[in-house]
Design an enzyme around this catalytic site. Structure first.
Site, PDB file in Angstrom:
ATOM      1  N   LYS A  81      33.620  36.675 -10.706  1.00 18.03           N
ATOM      2  CA  LYS A  81      34.880  37.240 -10.198  1.00 18.03           C
ATOM      3  C   LYS A  81      36.017  36.228 -10.205  1.00 18.03           C
ATOM      4  O   LYS A  81      37.169  36.593 -10.415  1.00 18.03           O
ATOM      5  CB  LYS A  81      34.697  37.781  -8.775  1.00 18.03           C
ATOM      6  CG  LYS A  81      33.977  39.113  -8.717  1.00 18.03           C
ATOM      7  CD  LYS A  81      34.312  39.808  -7.409  1.00 18.03           C
ATOM      8  CE  LYS A  81      33.655  41.182  -7.318  1.00 18.03           C
ATOM      9  NZ  LYS A  81      33.946  41.836  -6.034  1.00 18.03           N
TER      10      LYS A  81
ATOM     11  N   LYS B 137      26.630  48.909 -17.227  1.00 19.79           N
ATOM     12  CA  LYS B 137      26.543  49.693 -16.003  1.00 19.79           C
ATOM     13  C   LYS B 137      27.697  50.704 -15.933  1.00 19.79           C
ATOM     14  O   LYS B 137      28.811  50.384 -16.339  1.00 19.79           O
ATOM     15  CB  LYS B 137      26.646  48.699 -14.827  1.00 19.79           C
ATOM     16  CG  LYS B 137      26.007  49.161 -13.554  1.00 19.79           C
ATOM     17  CD  LYS B 137      25.950  48.029 -12.535  1.00 19.79           C
ATOM     18  CE  LYS B 137      25.976  48.635 -11.141  1.00 19.79           C
ATOM     19  NZ  LYS B 137      25.699  47.669 -10.082  1.00 19.79           N
TER      20      LYS B 137
ATOM     21  N   LYS C 242      33.521  52.135 -12.199  1.00 20.11           N
ATOM     22  CA  LYS C 242      34.822  52.740 -11.928  1.00 20.11           C
ATOM     23  C   LYS C 242      35.932  51.993 -12.654  1.00 20.11           C
ATOM     24  O   LYS C 242      37.029  52.511 -12.787  1.00 20.11           O
ATOM     25  CB  LYS C 242      35.083  52.755 -10.426  1.00 20.11           C
ATOM     26  CG  LYS C 242      35.125  51.375  -9.818  1.00 20.11           C
ATOM     27  CD  LYS C 242      35.063  51.420  -8.309  1.00 20.11           C
ATOM     28  CE  LYS C 242      34.849  50.020  -7.768  1.00 20.11           C
ATOM     29  NZ  LYS C 242      34.297  50.003  -6.431  1.00 20.11           N
TER      30      LYS C 242
END
Ligand code: TRP
Length: 342
Positions: free
Chosen positions: A118, A201, A204
């Protein structure tokens, strides 16, 4: 050290950072629902403090928190049976997280793969909160002395760190106070992959909306996305072994199995030999049957903001009743003057 007996208690959290997908439903919410019952006390949390470790638009955060709450309830979490609340409203999470910031070591945090992913190349510009994220997550769990934590595979390292923090705290202070938590990791069958690429995966944040089924999609949209899902030209095998190297086929079979509470082998025993032209409409019908009552109920609840806010407030109250005494005992162990002597 003596083995303290802890009440069997489940805790898990989801970030209200927007957009619930079939992946969240099958990988998290449905499993959370299945754990409700006489065996465990269940506590489910919308982790808004975690969400803001990266920038969140305030209005969007508010909306996403309520939508996540509506999703939990529509999926079958009963706010009478489970404790359902948003993290910021139980200040004990952040208070225990500070203690854990002083227990955890910089080196432990630096090794976290989610931090490295991240923060990316520019770690100096990431928030301090993002770095400390796993200590807050440990506090989420340990402020309830939770014993079981259902999460995805990607959170396993954070749970190991939670155990390390509990062990170091217990050692440093010579107590047997925090439990060593059991991870309950999702099986491959509940890891939902992208409809466009079976090796990624379902997410969203994927730029293509066709790659995912959103919990707010209507019946026609769900059916269309399944019809257009990427597959291969072969017929379905009659055993799971035949799905090796066929990630898209495997994903659709897994989704069918999870939605229908079956194993992939049971599904293949029935549909082996069929072409996707026949299987996809079956899957679409099943997905619509399972998901449209959820999206309808979510939409209804989203029209009842006051009801959602009342449920969250009541959940926070129940959560605090467990968390507050555990924080006081922690403060006492650490030696803070004013902490109630037990
Ligand atoms: N880090 C988790 C995720 O992104 C969310 C989370 C926060 C969590 N606190 C938790 C999960 C405590 C389980 C227990 O998926």
């Amino acid at each position: 050290m003596t083995e303290t007996q802890f009440t069997p208690r489940v805790f898990s959290g989801i970030q209200p950072s927007g957009g619930l997908t079939l992946g969240n439903y099958l990988g998290a919410m449905k499993r959370f629902v299945d754990m409700q019952g006489p065996d465990f006390e269940t506590i489910y949390c919308m982790v808004d403090l975690h969400a803001i470790t990266v920038w969140q638009d305030p209005a969007a955060l508010t909306h996403n928190t309520r939508e996540l709450c509506a999703g939990f309830i529509a999926a079958g979490i009963d706010p009478e049976q489970s404790i359902l609340f948003n993290q910021s409203q139980v200040p004990e999470h952040a208070q225990l997280a500070w203690i854990f910031n002083c227990v955890a070591r910089m080196g432990w945090m630096q090794r976290m793969t989610q931090w490295k992913d991240k923060a990316g190349k520019n770690q100096q510009n990431a928030s301090l909160g993002l770095f400390a994220y796993p200590a807050l997550m440990a506090a989420d769990i340990l402020i309830y002395h939770a014993t079981h934590v259902p999460v995805g595979e990607d959170q396993k390292q954070h749970l190991e760190l939670t155990r390390d923090i509990a062990i170091k705290f217990n050692n440093d202070f010579g107590v047997d106070f925090f439990p060593i938590t059991e991870p309950v990791i999702e099986g491959a069958a509940t890891r939902v992959m992208s409809l466009r690429d079976g090796s990624k995966k379902m997410s969203k944040s994927d730029p293509s909306d066709m790659s995912r089924i959103n919990m707010t999609d209507d019946a026609d949209t769900i059916a269309k996305k399944i019809r257009k899902a990427k597959t291969d030209p072969d017929a379905l095998p009659s055993e799971v072994d035949g799905l090796e190297d066929r990630p898209e086929a495997r994903n659709l079979v897994n989704v069918y199995a999870a939605l229908n509470d079956q194993t992939s082998d049971q599904v293949l025993a029935e549909v082996g030999g069929k072409q996707f032209g026949e299987f996809k409409p079956m899957l679409a019908e099943l997905a619509v049957a399972r998901l449209s009552p959820i999206s309808t109920e979510m939409a209804r609840l989203m029209g009842e903001e006051a009801e959602i806010d009342r449920i969250l407030a009541r959940g926070a109250e129940k959560a605090r009743a467990i968390a507050a005494p555990i924080l006081q005992q922690t403060y006492e162990i650490v030696g803070m003057v004013g902490a109630k002597q037990g």
